[in-house]
Scaffold this active site. Sequence first.
Site, PDB file in Angstrom:
ATOM      1  N   ASP A 162      -7.071 -16.546 -52.952  1.00 17.46           N
ATOM      2  CA  ASP A 162      -7.547 -16.168 -51.629  1.00 17.46           C
ATOM      3  C   ASP A 162      -6.346 -16.193 -50.674  1.00 17.46           C
ATOM      4  O   ASP A 162      -5.227 -16.503 -51.069  1.00 17.46           O
ATOM      5  CB  ASP A 162      -8.656 -17.123 -51.180  1.00 17.46           C
ATOM      6  CG  ASP A 162      -9.611 -16.493 -50.182  1.00 17.46           C
ATOM      7  OD1 ASP A 162      -9.232 -15.520 -49.517  1.00 17.46           O
ATOM      8  OD2 ASP A 162     -10.752 -16.985 -50.057  1.00 17.46           O
ATOM      9  N   TRP A 163      -6.606 -15.887 -49.421  1.00 13.32           N
ATOM     10  CA  TRP A 163      -5.587 -15.677 -48.384  1.00 13.32           C
ATOM     11  C   TRP A 163      -4.615 -16.864 -48.267  1.00 13.32           C
ATOM     12  O   TRP A 163      -5.017 -17.971 -47.929  1.00 13.32           O
ATOM     13  CB  TRP A 163      -6.297 -15.452 -47.057  1.00 13.32           C
ATOM     14  CG  TRP A 163      -5.454 -15.013 -45.913  1.00 13.32           C
ATOM     15  CD1 TRP A 163      -4.821 -15.809 -45.013  1.00 13.32           C
ATOM     16  CD2 TRP A 163      -5.191 -13.660 -45.504  1.00 13.32           C
ATOM     17  NE1 TRP A 163      -4.179 -15.052 -44.063  1.00 13.32           N
ATOM     18  CE2 TRP A 163      -4.393 -13.728 -44.344  1.00 13.32           C
ATOM     19  CE3 TRP A 163      -5.556 -12.404 -46.004  1.00 13.32           C
ATOM     20  CZ2 TRP A 163      -3.961 -12.579 -43.673  1.00 13.32           C
ATOM     21  CZ3 TRP A 163      -5.124 -11.279 -45.331  1.00 13.32           C
ATOM     22  CH2 TRP A 163      -4.330 -11.365 -44.190  1.00 13.32           C
TER      23      TRP A 163
END
Length: 755
Positions: free
Chosen positions: A304-305
């Site tokens: 994820d980010w």
Amino acid sequence: MKKKILFICALSFYSVSWSQSSNAKSAEINAKVSELISKMTLEEKVGQMTQITVTIFEKQGAKGVFDIEKLKNGIQTHHIGSILNVPNPGAPTLQKWQETMNVISGEAIKTRLKIPVLYGIDAIHGASYTTGATLFPQQIGLAATFNTELVKRSAQISAYETRASSIPWVFSPDLDFPRNPAWSRMWESFGEDAYLSSQMAVALVDGFEGDNNVGSKYSVASCMKHYIGYGSTTTGKDRTPSIIPERLLRQYDLTIYQAAIKAGAKSVMVSSGEINGTPVHASKHLLTDILKNELGFSGVIVTDWKDIIYLHTRHKVAETQREAVRMAVMAGIDMSMVPEDYSFYTLLLDLVQKGEVPMSRIDDAVSRILKMKFELNLFQNTVANLKDYPKFGSAEHIEEAYKTAAESITLLKNDKSVLPLDKNEKILVTGATANSMKYLNGGWSYTWQGENSDTYAADKFTILEAFQNKLGEENVLYTKGADLEIEDDGEIQKAVDLAKNASKIVLCLGEKNYTETPGDISDLYMSKSQIKLALALAKLNKPIVLVLNEGRPRLISDFADHMSAVLQCYLPGNEGARALVDILYGDVNPSGRLPYNYPKYPNSLEKYNRKYTESISEGEQNDDAKYEKSYSPQFEFGTGLSYTTFKYSNLKIDKAEISSSDDVNVSVTVTNSGSKAGKETVLLYLSDNFATITPEFKSLKRFQKINLAPNESKTVTFTLNQKDLQFVNNDLKWVAEKGTFTIRVADLNQDFLLK
């Protein structure tokens, strides 16, 4: 009989033929991947593992416009394999997406090996980052339909419209298993039951990927998220630590991912959180030993980010960013959503060159990425021909979104049959969520937080507008009544004064639009401003229909007893208001059911499948009747009323005693004993009455939604297998223990013995 034998033979032939064709195609792709990897430099391989956000390629001061030199630097110099996110300023049109993808693919074709860029996006309830797309209910609403065929169809339409946007990869489904209802991403999940979640997961994966035909121009690759334990934070706030024994991970969370993997999910996104002190990105046990080796997941694992960076800056398990990269890649990460610089590329390149990350790990990761690109046919086709997508945003697709919303909306209370409403009555529509599309769509709608839904969905009906469309403006009184957060006695008084001229009040309450950390809360109760409005209107002693627009169950116990009817709309999407008003007036019979327990108090958050000891009060340990009284959610999992009535009878099982290899066949007759046609979800629960690991009170094992005309009866059949009787023991093994089990359907039950 001869025809039946011929049919079975033909079916077997086609099954074998399909399997052989699938195996041949897989072998062909594997050969192409091997050949391509043999030609790649280390730099090209590491580039494939790098994912960058599209906005860093924009010209300074010119949002949405590419700086070609920046793009060239990313694709040709750093060889990046993937791009994500939305070009500024918001949801592009199909034409703008086509233009964007043409520029990106134009740069990719200039590279030495011409490897296409894989573009991914958070299209989680439709092609929600494309102007004019069809938006469905958010995932919690899909779960409430208890209708897997309807959910699969929603994913097929979402895939069609996302591919029309030239995007082949969606970060969906969300398979998180939330244990705290305050969690800000609960609405992105399928609720609190692992079996329901697993069935819905399969429906979405099959719909997105075209029943294993992901290379079609109408299919997209799915991405399961967020592996694993992300929804079970001890604080209830986003991206905070979880404490989950592996036994529980295996019994609940892991089964959902297992079902989606079996359905063919092509990728998985890793949880941003940590479990028992270990960030999931740093866990070789979870990513490689379990996910890749034990479950046999052969797809792409993406972060994820910024989550590899966060191993250093937030989790503090890596002393440097370089160590964070080494740790994550060796744990099993295949692609890093970096996403705003080339630090991952530079650091991983150095790690491999110095022998700290073996080439075998790089080749494994890159082969998975290239395999997905070949499966998606990206080497042949990367940009959509818009003429191939005449149904984008069509009336046909909108009708499916409407039907899905209508089957999701859940009637929780209907005292004295106050619903359906009479079209000749004058009503007051009021409440903070009554007149904005933001509260129907929620986050991940056109923008990250969904704050611009009123602009992008201006042609859609808010709840107020849907009432006005059905009744005419002269028959609908309206005032806002309350802000979501700010208390305004003047607004409340306006609502009270207007209500005196109405026969009934439709009170629309809920939450702001949100997702992730901006949705964190410290108080699960409905906001004070809205509670104050509800209590003021209750003093009028008029029938009040409470309409909830919320992503999680905000507590309403302060005023619920004063409401004549309660409907949970969840986040029903662009067609939700039309569906709601049609339900309120009886043009549609409600059929949604709660996919979670709706709690009554902030310190009483038991799940429906609670342990027996969770709700025992002092001195009641041996009194089952008192135990039941101490368990009192506002509304229980599976609650869902109709405008008709259903009667259950003839619950039968085919065996009173079974061995360790037997299935159990169950049948029950359901009759529509009312005067209206209606849809009923038949829920089958199982209780293991005694076990060496304390058993659950009951656990959902099967469900089926049926449609019945007045006085019509149907016999519903289910088959339980040995896995349904099992639980994970302290040795982390699935076991079924001898003893008595109870099958529960509605108010009926039957026992059987496992010998």
